[in-house]
Design a protein around this motif. Structure first.
Motif, mmCIF file in Angstrom:
data_model
loop_
_atom_site.group_PDB
_atom_site.id
_atom_site.type_symbol
_atom_site.label_atom_id
_atom_site.label_comp_id
_atom_site.label_asym_id
_atom_site.label_seq_id
_atom_site.Cartn_x
_atom_site.Cartn_y
_atom_site.Cartn_z
ATOM 1 N N SER A 18 -15.092 13.492 75.981
ATOM 2 C CA SER A 18 -14.524 12.348 75.269
ATOM 3 C C SER A 18 -13.008 12.450 75.314
ATOM 4 O O SER A 18 -12.447 13.434 75.810
ATOM 5 N N ILE A 19 -12.328 11.442 74.775
ATOM 6 C CA ILE A 19 -10.864 11.472 74.787
ATOM 7 C C ILE A 19 -10.324 12.560 73.863
ATOM 8 O O ILE A 19 -9.146 12.932 73.960
ATOM 9 N N PHE A 20 -11.165 13.084 72.978
ATOM 10 C CA PHE A 20 -10.725 14.136 72.062
ATOM 11 C C PHE A 20 -10.969 15.536 72.606
ATOM 12 O O PHE A 20 -10.516 16.512 72.021
ATOM 13 N N GLY A 21 -11.693 15.642 73.708
ATOM 14 C CA GLY A 21 -11.919 16.955 74.280
ATOM 15 C C GLY A 21 -13.268 17.060 74.954
ATOM 16 O O GLY A 21 -14.054 16.104 74.986
ATOM 17 N N THR A 22 -13.519 18.234 75.494
ATOM 18 C CA THR A 22 -14.782 18.529 76.156
ATOM 19 C C THR A 22 -15.597 19.461 75.271
ATOM 20 O O THR A 22 -15.167 20.575 74.979
ATOM 21 N N MET A 157 2.950 29.583 71.184
ATOM 22 C CA MET A 157 2.701 28.832 69.952
ATOM 23 C C MET A 157 1.207 28.551 69.855
ATOM 24 O O MET A 157 0.641 27.896 70.738
ATOM 25 N N PRO A 158 0.538 29.078 68.840
ATOM 26 C CA PRO A 158 -0.899 28.806 68.703
ATOM 27 C C PRO A 158 -1.184 27.304 68.693
ATOM 28 O O PRO A 158 -0.542 26.543 67.975
ATOM 29 N N GLY A 159 -2.139 26.902 69.507
ATOM 30 C CA GLY A 159 -2.498 25.496 69.617
ATOM 31 C C GLY A 159 -2.095 24.883 70.944
ATOM 32 O O GLY A 159 -2.729 23.927 71.409
ATOM 33 N N LEU A 160 -1.056 25.433 71.578
ATOM 34 C CA LEU A 160 -0.623 24.880 72.864
ATOM 35 C C LEU A 160 -1.649 25.152 73.959
ATOM 36 O O LEU A 160 -1.822 24.341 74.875
ATOM 37 N N GLY A 161 -2.320 26.285 73.879
ATOM 38 C CA GLY A 161 -3.379 26.573 74.847
ATOM 39 C C GLY A 161 -4.512 25.575 74.742
ATOM 40 O O GLY A 161 -5.090 25.148 75.751
ATOM 41 N N GLN A 162 -4.820 25.163 73.508
ATOM 42 C CA GLN A 162 -5.862 24.156 73.300
ATOM 43 C C GLN A 162 -5.408 22.789 73.817
ATOM 44 O O GLN A 162 -6.212 22.034 74.367
ATOM 45 N N LEU A 163 -4.135 22.469 73.638
ATOM 46 C CA LEU A 163 -3.621 21.213 74.191
ATOM 47 C C LEU A 163 -3.685 21.225 75.716
ATOM 48 O O LEU A 163 -3.963 20.198 76.343
ATOM 49 N N TYR A 164 -3.440 22.373 76.298
ATOM 50 C CA TYR A 164 -3.469 22.512 77.760
ATOM 51 C C TYR A 164 -4.845 22.173 78.325
ATOM 52 O O TYR A 164 -4.953 21.568 79.399
ATOM 53 N N ILE A 165 -5.900 22.549 77.599
ATOM 54 C CA ILE A 165 -7.258 22.275 78.082
ATOM 55 C C ILE A 165 -7.883 21.083 77.361
ATOM 56 O O ILE A 165 -9.087 20.872 77.433
ATOM 57 N N HIS A 166 -7.069 20.336 76.641
ATOM 58 C CA HIS A 166 -7.483 19.080 76.015
ATOM 59 C C HIS A 166 -8.529 19.284 74.909
ATOM 60 O O HIS A 166 -9.484 18.523 74.793
ATOM 61 N N ARG A 167 -8.329 20.302 74.092
ATOM 62 C CA ARG A 167 -9.123 20.446 72.864
ATOM 63 C C ARG A 167 -8.263 19.898 71.721
ATOM 64 O O ARG A 167 -7.688 20.648 70.936
ATOM 65 N N ILE A 169 -8.718 18.183 68.888
ATOM 66 C CA ILE A 169 -9.025 18.371 67.471
ATOM 67 C C ILE A 169 -8.636 19.771 67.015
ATOM 68 O O ILE A 169 -7.947 19.947 66.000
ATOM 69 N N VAL A 170 -9.061 20.778 67.761
ATOM 70 C CA VAL A 170 -8.726 22.158 67.408
ATOM 71 C C VAL A 170 -7.227 22.390 67.527
ATOM 72 O O VAL A 170 -6.622 23.077 66.697
ATOM 73 N N ALA A 171 -6.610 21.817 68.557
ATOM 74 C CA ALA A 171 -5.169 21.991 68.755
ATOM 75 C C ALA A 171 -4.382 21.442 67.568
ATOM 76 O O ALA A 171 -3.464 22.103 67.056
ATOM 77 N N PHE A 172 -4.726 20.247 67.123
ATOM 78 C CA PHE A 172 -4.028 19.641 65.988
ATOM 79 C C PHE A 172 -4.192 20.496 64.733
ATOM 80 O O PHE A 172 -3.232 20.725 63.987
ATOM 81 N N PHE A 173 -5.396 20.984 64.521
ATOM 82 C CA PHE A 173 -5.671 21.801 63.339
ATOM 83 C C PHE A 173 -4.883 23.110 63.381
ATOM 84 O O PHE A 173 -4.255 23.505 62.387
ATOM 85 N N ILE A 174 -4.899 23.777 64.526
ATOM 86 C CA ILE A 174 -4.211 25.066 64.648
ATOM 87 C C ILE A 174 -2.701 24.897 64.544
ATOM 88 O O ILE A 174 -2.022 25.671 63.849
#
Length: 260
Positions: A18-22, A157-167, A169-174
């Motif tokens: 989805s647009i929010f992640g895999t 920066m915690p969360g940037l790795g999640q943004l890199y792989i398009h997670r 929801i988790v990225a925003f939270f972290i």
């Protein structure tokens, strides 16, 4: 817009893009998931993509931990001051912390075992899932990315790795909670003073109660980004393989196992 619309004809699906992640199901070690729940309640569930439960347990951990002074007691115990550690604990909050902490570990372990069974059944069913999703706000698609880059960005920066792989929801939270922890721990202020050679001031300005949240946060962000990058790469290969087989392979072609 998606390149495949789920018709709900399968009992189980391996993944959803989805647009929010895999979001996907894959084999996991239940003990590893339980360990992350023990390190910080909520992390085990976030690894399983059970976001709502993970968010609730994470926020519970932060609030109850601060109210019961668990981190303060840990600091005193690290210094060998056991009596001071006992006195700093607030038992009015501590006694409601313990059951939820145990539940987080147990539930993440149980859920991992169940999802592993579901994955084996879904893998056998091998139903089609979408690999491309585009909306007004975002575009997400399956592709292969570098796990090392996920680690590097997470360490910055915690969360940037999640943004890199398009997670997303988790990225925003972290990222949100990382900012909160940085602010209340005064860590960046201490680092600035450290660069100026003001070691004593840097030490005094730190708030150790909030600072103790960082090891778990950094560790989880790095591990989650790395593992999901690896698994997303496997999923991209699987989707490409299935597409090529269905599109180009002769349906009468098959390989008999055990024969040359």
């Amino acid at each position: 817009m998606k390149n495949y619309t789920n018709d709900n004809t399968a009992r189980r699906y391996i993944a959803h893009v989805s647009i929010f992640g895999t979001t996907q199901i894959h084999l996991r070690n239940p003990y590893i998931i339980a360990w992350w729940s023990a390190a910080f309640p909520g992390f085990g569930h976030l690894l399983l993509s059970k976001y709502l439960r993970g968010f609730v347990l994470f926020i519970w951990e932060v609030v109850i931990n601060l109210q019961s002074n668990i981190n303060v007691a840990m600091i005193h115990s690290f210094q060998g001051d056991i009596d001071m550690a006992k006195e700093s604990l607030n038992t009015r909050w501590l006694l409601i912390y313990i059951p939820v902490y145990i539940f987080a570990i147990w539930d993440s372990y149980r859920t991992t075992v169940d999802l592993n069974k579901i994955y084996l059944l879904a893998e056998r069913e091998n139903h089609t899932f979408n690999s491309f999703s585009m909306g007004a706000m975002e575009i997400n698609y399956l592709d292969k990315r570098n796990p090392t880059m996920s680690i590097i960005w997470s360490l910055f920066m915690p969360g940037l790795g999640q943004l890199y792989i398009h997670r997303i929801i988790v990225a925003f939270f972290i990222v949100t909670w990382t900012v909160v922890f940085f602010y209340y721990s005064h860590l960046l202020e201490a680092i600035s003073l450290l660069f100026l050679g003001e070691i004593q001031k840097a030490t005094n300005v730190l708030n150790p109660e909030w600072l103790l949240f960082f090891p778990s946060l950094y560790g989880f962000a790095t591990y989650d980004a790395y593992i999901n990058t690896v698994e997303n790469n496997k999923l991209a290969e699987k989707e490409q393989k299935n597409f090529l087989e269905k599109t180009y392979q002769n349906p009468e072609f098959y390989i008999e196992k055990g024969k040359k």
